[in-house]
Scaffold this motif. Structure first.
Motif, short mmCIF file in Angstrom:
data_model
loop_
_atom_site.label_atom_id
_atom_site.label_comp_id
_atom_site.label_asym_id
_atom_site.label_seq_id
_atom_site.Cartn_x
_atom_site.Cartn_y
_atom_site.Cartn_z
N ASP A 1 -5.16 10.58 37.07
CA ASP A 1 -4.59 11.91 37.36
C ASP A 1 -3.29 12.11 36.60
OD1 ASP A 1 -6.71 12.40 39.04
OD2 ASP A 1 -5.59 11.96 40.88
N PHE A 2 -2.46 11.07 36.53
CA PHE A 2 -1.19 11.15 35.79
C PHE A 2 -1.44 11.42 34.32
CE2 PHE A 2 1.81 8.68 33.16
CZ PHE A 2 2.95 9.44 33.37
N LEU A 3 -2.41 10.72 33.73
CA LEU A 3 -2.70 10.90 32.31
C LEU A 3 -3.26 12.28 32.01
CD1 LEU A 3 -4.29 7.51 31.22
CD2 LEU A 3 -2.05 8.41 30.63
N LEU A 4 -4.09 12.80 32.90
CA LEU A 4 -4.74 14.07 32.65
C LEU A 4 -3.93 15.27 33.13
CD1 LEU A 4 -8.41 13.08 33.52
CD2 LEU A 4 -7.31 13.21 31.28
N ARG A 5 -2.81 15.04 33.76
CA ARG A 5 -1.99 16.13 34.28
C ARG A 5 -1.38 16.96 33.15
NH1 ARG A 5 2.28 14.56 38.63
NH2 ARG A 5 1.83 12.67 37.50
N GLY A 6 -1.19 16.39 31.99
CA GLY A 6 -0.64 17.15 30.88
C GLY A 6 0.74 16.67 30.47
N ASN A 7 1.47 16.02 31.37
CA ASN A 7 2.81 15.58 31.03
C ASN A 7 2.78 14.54 29.91
OD1 ASN A 7 3.62 17.22 33.08
ND2 ASN A 7 4.04 15.58 34.52
N VAL A 8 1.81 13.66 29.94
CA VAL A 8 1.71 12.64 28.91
C VAL A 8 1.40 13.28 27.56
CG1 VAL A 8 0.43 10.59 28.18
CG2 VAL A 8 1.07 10.86 30.56
N ILE A 9 0.54 14.28 27.56
CA ILE A 9 0.20 14.97 26.31
C ILE A 9 1.42 15.71 25.78
CG2 ILE A 9 -1.23 16.79 25.32
CD1 ILE A 9 -3.39 15.89 27.37
N ASP A 10 2.16 16.38 26.66
CA ASP A 10 3.38 17.06 26.23
C ASP A 10 4.38 16.07 25.65
OD1 ASP A 10 2.30 19.41 27.14
OD2 ASP A 10 3.44 19.43 29.02
N LEU A 11 4.51 14.91 26.29
CA LEU A 11 5.42 13.88 25.80
C LEU A 11 4.98 13.37 24.44
CD1 LEU A 11 7.87 12.10 26.31
CD2 LEU A 11 6.36 10.51 27.50
N ALA A 12 3.69 13.15 24.26
CA ALA A 12 3.17 12.67 22.97
C ALA A 12 3.44 13.69 21.86
CB ALA A 12 1.68 12.37 23.08
N VAL A 13 3.23 14.96 22.16
CA VAL A 13 3.50 16.01 21.17
C VAL A 13 4.98 16.03 20.83
CG1 VAL A 13 3.54 18.52 20.83
CG2 VAL A 13 1.51 17.42 21.77
N ALA A 14 5.83 15.90 21.83
CA ALA A 14 7.28 15.90 21.59
C ALA A 14 7.70 14.72 20.72
CB ALA A 14 8.03 15.86 22.92
N VAL A 15 7.11 13.56 20.95
CA VAL A 15 7.44 12.38 20.14
C VAL A 15 7.01 12.58 18.70
CG1 VAL A 15 6.88 9.94 19.78
CG2 VAL A 15 7.49 10.76 22.05
N VAL A 16 5.81 13.12 18.49
CA VAL A 16 5.31 13.34 17.13
C VAL A 16 6.18 14.36 16.40
CG1 VAL A 16 3.39 14.28 15.80
CG2 VAL A 16 2.95 12.64 17.62
N ILE A 17 6.51 15.46 17.06
CA ILE A 17 7.35 16.49 16.43
C ILE A 17 8.75 15.93 16.18
CG2 ILE A 17 8.48 18.72 16.82
CD1 ILE A 17 5.87 19.63 18.10
N GLY A 18 9.28 15.18 17.13
CA GLY A 18 10.60 14.57 16.95
C GLY A 18 10.63 13.61 15.79
N THR A 19 9.59 12.83 15.63
CA THR A 19 9.51 11.89 14.51
C THR A 19 9.44 12.63 13.19
OG1 THR A 19 8.38 10.30 15.93
CG2 THR A 19 8.19 9.97 13.56
N ALA A 20 8.63 13.68 13.13
CA ALA A 20 8.52 14.47 11.90
C ALA A 20 9.85 15.15 11.58
CB ALA A 20 7.41 15.50 12.04
N PHE A 21 10.52 15.67 12.60
CA PHE A 21 11.81 16.33 12.37
C PHE A 21 12.85 15.31 11.90
CE2 PHE A 21 15.94 17.87 13.86
CZ PHE A 21 16.03 18.99 13.07
#
Length: 146
Positions: free
Chosen positions: A7-27
């Motif tokens: 439930d934690f993985l599918l809630r969306g918070n983990v996906i949002d965090l992963a997107v933030a890390v990828v964008i942060g790394t690219a920036f």
């Protein structure tokens, strides 16, 4: 325990965090490239040019003030972009929601939750399910909207 993790993985918070890390790394890579390509040579020119521009040597000790200034500018640029691209828009949205100008996420009312629980219990017991709350059935409770 595994259901809770799923439930934690599918809630969306983990996906949002992963997107933030990828964008942060690219920036970060973009800002580092800007620093290496433009700021370091500029600081080197201001500091006397050449390979030792932005560096002072005293008794064999190297003081790389140019690298420090470059890192400070990189930090300032990163902080400015995060503030203007993330913090200000989120703050504006939260302020509009607080004033009631923008609708936030809606939560079901207690009546809606109770109707849903009732219908689920009836379905488990094999009884008839009425389907919707009285306010959703329309005039006269026929289920049709006029």
């Amino acid at each position: 325990m595994i259901k809770g993790f799923k439930d934690f993985l599918l809630r969306g918070n983990v996906i949002d965090l992963a997107v933030a890390v990828v964008i942060g790394t690219a920036f970060t890579a973009l800002v580092a490239s800007f620093t290496d390509s433009f700021l370091k040579p500029l600081i080197g020119l201001i500091g006397g040019g050449g390979a030792t521009g932005g560096e002072v040597v005293v008794n064999g000790q190297h003081f790389t003030w140019g690298a420090f200034i470059s890192a400070a500018i990189t930090f300032s640029l990163t902080a400015a972009v995060v503030y203007f691209v993330v913090v200000l828009p989120v703050k504006a949205i939260m302020e509009r929601r607080r004033r009631g100008e923008e609708a936030g996420p809606t939560e079901p009312t207690q009546v809606e939750l109770l109707v849903e629980i009732r219908d689920l219990l009836r379905a488990q017991q094999g009884g008839p399910v009425q389907g919707t709350a009285p306010s959703e059935r329309g005039v006269g409770g026929t289920g049709s909207f006029h």
